[in-house]
Design a protein around this motif. Structure first.
Motif, PDB file in Angstrom:
ATOM      1  N   UNK A 127      -7.788   0.981   4.486  1.00 44.01           N
ATOM      2  CA  UNK A 127      -7.512   2.161   3.485  1.00 44.01           C
ATOM      3  C   UNK A 127      -6.234   1.603   2.689  1.00 44.01           C
ATOM      4  N   UNK A 128      -5.097   1.424   3.647  1.00 52.83           N
ATOM      5  CA  UNK A 128      -3.911   1.201   3.113  1.00 52.83           C
ATOM      6  C   UNK A 128      -4.005  -0.188   2.002  1.00 52.83           C
ATOM      7  N   UNK A 129      -4.784  -1.116   2.419  1.00 52.32           N
ATOM      8  CA  UNK A 129      -4.950  -2.301   1.652  1.00 52.32           C
ATOM      9  C   UNK A 129      -5.480  -2.059   0.380  1.00 52.32           C
ATOM     10  N   UNK A 130      -6.622  -1.554   0.635  1.00 50.00           N
ATOM     11  CA  UNK A 130      -7.404  -1.112  -0.733  1.00 50.00           C
ATOM     12  C   UNK A 130      -6.433  -0.408  -1.755  1.00 50.00           C
ATOM     13  N   UNK A 131      -5.620   0.486  -1.132  1.00 51.72           N
ATOM     14  CA  UNK A 131      -4.922   1.482  -1.838  1.00 51.72           C
ATOM     15  C   UNK A 131      -3.927   0.652  -2.739  1.00 51.72           C
ATOM     16  N   UNK A 132      -3.142  -0.278  -2.102  1.00 54.75           N
ATOM     17  CA  UNK A 132      -2.097  -1.016  -2.629  1.00 54.75           C
ATOM     18  C   UNK A 132      -2.641  -1.810  -3.657  1.00 54.75           C
ATOM     19  N   UNK A 133      -3.767  -2.366  -3.710  1.00 57.96           N
ATOM     20  CA  UNK A 133      -4.544  -3.172  -4.795  1.00 57.96           C
ATOM     21  C   UNK A 133      -5.122  -2.334  -5.884  1.00 57.96           C
ATOM     22  N   UNK A 134      -5.481  -1.041  -5.495  1.00 56.14           N
ATOM     23  CA  UNK A 134      -5.879  -0.016  -6.553  1.00 56.14           C
ATOM     24  C   UNK A 134      -7.555  -0.250  -6.397  1.00 56.14           C
ATOM     25  N   UNK A 135      -8.044  -0.524  -5.365  1.00 60.02           N
ATOM     26  CA  UNK A 135      -9.561  -0.878  -5.376  1.00 60.02           C
ATOM     27  C   UNK A 135     -10.326   0.124  -4.380  1.00 60.02           C
ATOM     28  N   UNK A 136      -9.605   1.248  -4.069  1.00 60.49           N
ATOM     29  CA  UNK A 136     -10.086   2.177  -3.157  1.00 60.49           C
ATOM     30  C   UNK A 136     -11.331   2.814  -3.831  1.00 60.49           C
ATOM     31  N   UNK A 150     -10.899  -8.044 -10.004  1.00 62.58           N
ATOM     32  CA  UNK A 150     -11.121  -7.121  -9.192  1.00 62.58           C
ATOM     33  C   UNK A 150     -11.744  -7.646  -7.713  1.00 62.58           C
ATOM     34  N   UNK A 151     -12.571  -8.996  -8.038  1.00 59.48           N
ATOM     35  CA  UNK A 151     -12.614  -9.776  -6.667  1.00 59.48           C
ATOM     36  C   UNK A 151     -11.485 -10.138  -6.211  1.00 59.48           C
ATOM     37  N   UNK A 152     -10.577 -10.689  -6.918  1.00 67.93           N
ATOM     38  CA  UNK A 152      -9.216 -11.277  -6.496  1.00 67.93           C
ATOM     39  C   UNK A 152      -8.269 -10.187  -5.796  1.00 67.93           C
ATOM     40  N   UNK A 153      -8.301  -9.007  -6.341  1.00 73.90           N
ATOM     41  CA  UNK A 153      -7.671  -7.846  -5.559  1.00 73.90           C
ATOM     42  C   UNK A 153      -8.207  -7.662  -4.400  1.00 73.90           C
ATOM     43  N   UNK A 154      -9.676  -7.682  -4.241  1.00 74.15           N
ATOM     44  CA  UNK A 154     -10.292  -7.321  -2.904  1.00 74.15           C
ATOM     45  C   UNK A 154      -9.580  -8.557  -2.104  1.00 74.15           C
ATOM     46  N   UNK A 155      -9.758  -9.705  -2.545  1.00 76.74           N
ATOM     47  CA  UNK A 155      -9.131 -10.729  -1.484  1.00 76.74           C
ATOM     48  C   UNK A 155      -7.697 -10.683  -1.111  1.00 76.74           C
ATOM     49  N   UNK A 185      -1.550 -10.680 -11.489  1.00 77.41           N
ATOM     50  CA  UNK A 185      -0.334 -10.704 -11.573  1.00 77.41           C
ATOM     51  C   UNK A 185       0.400  -9.549 -11.344  1.00 77.41           C
ATOM     52  N   UNK A 186      -0.042  -8.649 -11.891  1.00 80.72           N
ATOM     53  CA  UNK A 186       0.750  -7.130 -11.712  1.00 80.72           C
ATOM     54  C   UNK A 186       0.548  -6.804 -10.398  1.00 80.72           C
ATOM     55  N   UNK A 187      -0.675  -6.923  -9.727  1.00 81.46           N
ATOM     56  CA  UNK A 187      -0.854  -6.517  -8.136  1.00 81.46           C
ATOM     57  C   UNK A 187       0.132  -7.469  -7.345  1.00 81.46           C
ATOM     58  N   UNK A 188       0.288  -8.500  -7.571  1.00 83.19           N
ATOM     59  CA  UNK A 188       1.228  -9.343  -6.661  1.00 83.19           C
ATOM     60  C   UNK A 188       2.758  -9.162  -6.719  1.00 83.19           C
ATOM     61  N   UNK A 194       7.750  -3.662  -3.930  1.00 83.21           N
ATOM     62  CA  UNK A 194       7.496  -2.666  -2.895  1.00 83.21           C
ATOM     63  C   UNK A 194       7.266  -3.028  -1.643  1.00 83.21           C
ATOM     64  N   UNK A 195       6.575  -3.850  -1.369  1.00 83.53           N
ATOM     65  CA  UNK A 195       6.326  -3.986   0.024  1.00 83.53           C
ATOM     66  C   UNK A 195       7.243  -5.254   0.718  1.00 83.53           C
ATOM     67  N   UNK A 196       7.975  -5.918  -0.172  1.00 84.91           N
ATOM     68  CA  UNK A 196       8.802  -6.814   0.344  1.00 84.91           C
ATOM     69  C   UNK A 196       8.128  -7.883   0.716  1.00 84.91           C
ATOM     70  N   UNK A 197       6.901  -8.481   0.012  1.00 86.74           N
ATOM     71  CA  UNK A 197       5.902  -9.568   0.616  1.00 86.74           C
ATOM     72  C   UNK A 197       6.338 -10.806  -0.052  1.00 86.74           C
ATOM     73  N   UNK A 198       6.845 -11.807   0.645  1.00 85.62           N
ATOM     74  CA  UNK A 198       7.088 -13.090  -0.013  1.00 85.62           C
ATOM     75  C   UNK A 198       5.745 -13.690  -0.782  1.00 85.62           C
TER      76      UNK A 198
END
Lengths: 283, 283, 263
Positions: A127-136, A150-155, A185-188, A194-198
């Motif tokens: 739920x968290x991950x789908x929310x973060x990439x806007x694919x809920x 969208x597929x790449x955002x799911x990945x 690009x916006x997603x990453x 926001x999530x401090x992910x490298x």
């Protein structure tokens, strides 16, 4: 968090009898140091070794010589592989060939299942991950009906659900249309902020990397240039020698400077050039 | 010599609950010798449209005339149309199948019923035109590099000696240099042989630089069909369709908005540099 | 044409049948198939037919969609029916050339045809209402006892699941390759059997190459996501029997008993 110490990797081709036919040095004594929370971009022509490098960060490949450390874990030790892969997720070029399940949510849950996350927590993470990439909204849809972006955002969500420290993306936008490219690009960029992910992004699109903290330019298995986008893109001619490009505005500004106009040394965005030309002293 | 599409309609899943219009009332004239760009986001109907042009998809209503003949006529020879309207699919290297490069390129002309000598002349000629050197003729197409494979695949279509050459995203997945090579190759073929080229692309920069005419398709309809300069003047509208304008066009528009004396419709870096320098001189 | 192939594809709607445990559906399908071979009379057929129609209704599957999925078996069906019609000995009611049609033949053909239709319907309802992942975890669990004999049950289940996911993708790919070769003048429709078989090479070679490339990339993507076989793996959707599964088993037992005792 990612350290390469004189990493060399050779693709060795053998004939039927097992004799070495040819050796192709894909990485040649690479030193690399990526800090937690950085947005790193790697540029290079096809065959420059970018993808081979990316696969070392995820322990899909291990060095022929030298050492790769991921948060201190040596990738040569096979016992570390699962831990490394959990820490550094990887998104590939072809969106179809990395989605395993037939439902979006099940695909996002695939990684956590593999590392033995308890059921209840898998659902929370999905739920968290789908929310973060806007694919809920698509969680119960089939991936076959999604657009490339969208597929790449799911990945990406599938990686996020493993709570990684770092995401490596190997030309994630190469097969997408402009809208899909923008989405990815916006997603990453948001995940980085926001999530401090490298983020380690490999791409052929120069405009995608101008926001990076640091860029590495590869050529024939070596890192030829490294620095901030501004430091890299001022080397317009050198980049062309490595069969690369610069953003159009950067090139325009570069040529205007050559014609004697007084402009900043390296312009990266349309905004900058508009400001410089509209307000600045134009020689 | 021309291709005329008259009020073409086509539906996906005709007669089922999922029926959706893929092409709506498309009318187009493709005269001799043009270099046409075709843009639209994924799923906009571009691929469906180009497959109508060589008869791979039959329209649900409307007519197509090739050199004055109705291609849906009973005695119209579809093989003749397929020969004269060459269609290069996306990732054409995925259709290579023969043991050697030359054999693969000969597949098309042989199917067209040309005698061996004539087919070979065409095959050698087109391989030369795409820059595949002679020592590769007997190599397996599967052992070539990505860029080479793609050029061999394009040669396979060229060898049929088409009057119209349609390419679906021929630069997808290539690095900047590979893209540049393919596009220049198309330009050279267009100029040398005078054949019509229809370039389907996701890169606004590419069509801006190479196309003389730009067709924009969105949701199965033709939204614009004009000179690239005029089409890219509608930046806002294009963005709504999931498309973009070339970065330099965006720059020039913004500069003009700020009151600078420049041409807001520049399409290429050369034009932009020229226009800014001139504006500066006039000042 | 290939796009129309609906058999085996999950149909996403909310229904009580969709919510049933995959084990129930898997075992249920087997029980139903057994029941199919028990009936010998019209009443028995009515029971089985009524059952399958109610299941389709309960599963909220559009009848058109289900019927479309039957298309691929039409030839098999006709072949079996004609075979039965002409080769069953008994009371002759008509003759033509060397063939004779018997009363028993008509019955046999009719029942054989109905059985085959219901068999395919029954098993396709299972795939329509169960996501491949669920289906395979159901199969994994049902066949779990085979692990004792060193059968790699989890790996086999994963293979089936991935195959199901890639069927539509490879179909589309086949379609695309066919079109691309047609654009190069390929002709799949005319000529004798040898010429036609030869015409398939330009499709099959690229298709295999592509399937292998996809397999390689997918394996890499799975490995990158920490896949390492079934050991230590948890489940996002663990299987759990509910009351509705008990009801389903009871109904199925009812059907079997009915088929045995109906005259």
């Amino acid at each position: 968090m990612v350290n390469f110490d004189k990493v060399t990797f050779e693709y060795i081709r053998r004939d039927e009898e097992g004799n070495v036919e040819s050796i192709n040095k894909a990485l040649d004594e690479i030193d690399l140091d990526v800090k937690k929370g950085d947005f790193i971009a790697i540029l290079g022509a096809n065959g420059s070794g970018k993808s081979t490098l990316a696969r070392h960060i995820n322990a899909l490949l291990t060095p022929t010589e030298g050492t790769v450390y991921i948060e201190g874990l040596d990738s040569k030790d096979e016992d570390n592989h699962l831990k490394i892969r959990q820490k550094t997720g990887m998104v590939f070029q072809n969106p179809d060939n990395q989605i395993i399940a037939s439902l979006v949510e099940e695909d996002v849950g695939f990684g956590p299942e593999n590392i033995g996350v308890p059921t209840k927590e898998i659902w929370e993470r999905v739920a968290f991950a789908l929310d973060k990439v806007g694919m809920t909204a698509y969680r119960e849809k089939s991936p076959n009906n999604l657009s490339g972006g969208q597929k790449q955002r799911v990945a990406i969500a599938g990686i996020l659900a493993m709570k990684p420290e770092c995401i490596v993306l190997d030309e994630p936008t190469a097969m997408l249309d402009p809208k899909g490219r923008r989405e990815v690009i916006e997603t990453i960029t948001e995940l980085n902020k926001n999530e401090d992910i490298t983020i380690i992004l490999i791409t052929h699109y120069m405009t995608e990397v101008i926001g990076a903290d640091k860029i590495f330019v590869m050529n024939k298995g070596n890192i030829k240039l490294s620095g901030t986008p501004r430091e890299i893109f001022k080397e317009v001619d050198l980049l062309k020698e490595y069969q690369l490009d610069v953003p159009q505005v950067t090139e325009i500004a570069h040529r205007l400077r050559q014609k004697g106009m007084n402009l900043p040394e390296c312009v990266l965005t349309v905004d900058e050039l508009v400001e410089a030309l509209a307000t600045g002293d134009r020689g | 010599m021309s291709l005329i599409l008259d009020k073409i309609n086509y539906y996906y899943g005709k007669g089922t609950a999922f029926e959706t219009a893929a092409l709506k009332n498309i009318s187009l004239t493709i005269p001799d010798g043009e270099f046409i760009g075709l843009i639209g986001h994924t799923g906009s109907g571009k691929s469906t449209l180009i497959q109508h042009m060589n008869g791979l998809i039959k329209a649900d209503s409307g007519s197509i005339y090739f050199n004055g003949q109705d291609i849906y006529d009973k005695d119209f020879k579809m093989t003749e149309l397929r020969r004269k309207v060459g269609l290069v699919f996306q990732y054409p290297e995925h259709q290579l199948f023969e043991a050697t490069v030359i054999k693969d390129v000969l597949y098309g002309p042989t199917n067209m019923g040309l005698d061996k000598l004539k087919a070979e002349v065409l095959a050698y000629g087109s391989l030369r035109a795409v820059g595949i050197s002679e020592d590769l003729l007997d190599a397996s197409p599967f052992e070539l590099s990505g860029g080479q494979k793609r050029r061999v695949a394009i040669a396979g279509i060229l060898a049929m000696n088409p009057e119209i050459l349609i390419l679906d995203e021929p630069t997808a997945g290539l690095d900047p240099m590979g893209r540049f090579e393919i596009l220049n190759l198309l330009k050279a073929i267009h100029e040398a042989k005078g054949i019509t080229v229809i370039l389907v692309s996701h890169s606004m920069e590419d069509v801006a630089e190479f196309a003389e005419r730009l067709i924009v398709i969105d949701d199965g309809e033709i939204k614009y069909d004009d000179e690239p300069r005029k089409v890219f003047a509608h930046a806002e509208d294009l963005r709504k369709m999931g498309l973009e304008v070339p970065q330099c066009t965006e720059l020039m528009g913004r500069l003009a908005d700020r009151g600078l004396d420049v041409d807001r419709n520049c399409l290429t870096i050369d034009e932009a540099v020229e226009s800014i320098l001139n504006g500066n001189r006039r000042k | 044409m290939l796009r129309d192939l609906t058999i085996g594809q999950y149909y996403p709607v909310e229904s009580v049948i969709h919510r049933l445990d995959p084990r129930t559906k898997f075992l249920g399908t087997i029980i139903f198939i057994v029941a199919l071979f028990l009936f010998k009379t019209f009443w028995g057929f009515l029971l089985a037919g009524g059952f399958i129609v109610s299941i389709i209704a309960l599963a909220k599957l559009p009848p058109k969609y289900v019927l479309k999925g039957m298309r691929p078996i039409i030839f098999l069906l006709l072949f079996m029916m004609i075979f039965n019609l002409l080769l069953t000995p008994g009371e002759v009611i008509g003759e033509w050339w060397i063939f004779s049609v018997t009363k028993e033949g008509i019955y046999s053909a009719l029942f054989m045809g109905l059985r085959l239709i219901m068999l395919v319907l029954g098993s396709s309802i299972m795939t329509y209402t169960t996501t491949p992942n669920n289906l395979t975890s159901g199969m994994e669990s049902v066949f779990g006892f085979l692990k004792v004999f060193k059968v790699p049950v989890h790996e086999l289940a994963m293979m089936v699941s991935i195959a199901l996911r890639f069927i539509p993708i490879l179909m589309e790919e086949t379609n695309k390759i066919m079109k691309a070769q047609q654009a190069r003048g390929a002709d799949f429709e005319t000529g004798g059997p040898i010429k036609r078989a030869k015409a398939l090479i330009p499709i099959l070679v690229p298709l295999f190459v592509s399937a292998f490339r996809r397999a390689g990339e997918l394996a890499e993507a799975m490995e990158a996501r920490c896949y390492h076989g079934g050991d230590g793996r948890t489940k996002m959707k663990p299987l759990k029997y509910h009351k509705r599964d008990l009801v389903a088993y009871l109904v199925l037992v009812g059907i079997v008993v009915g088929e045995i005792f109906i005259p």
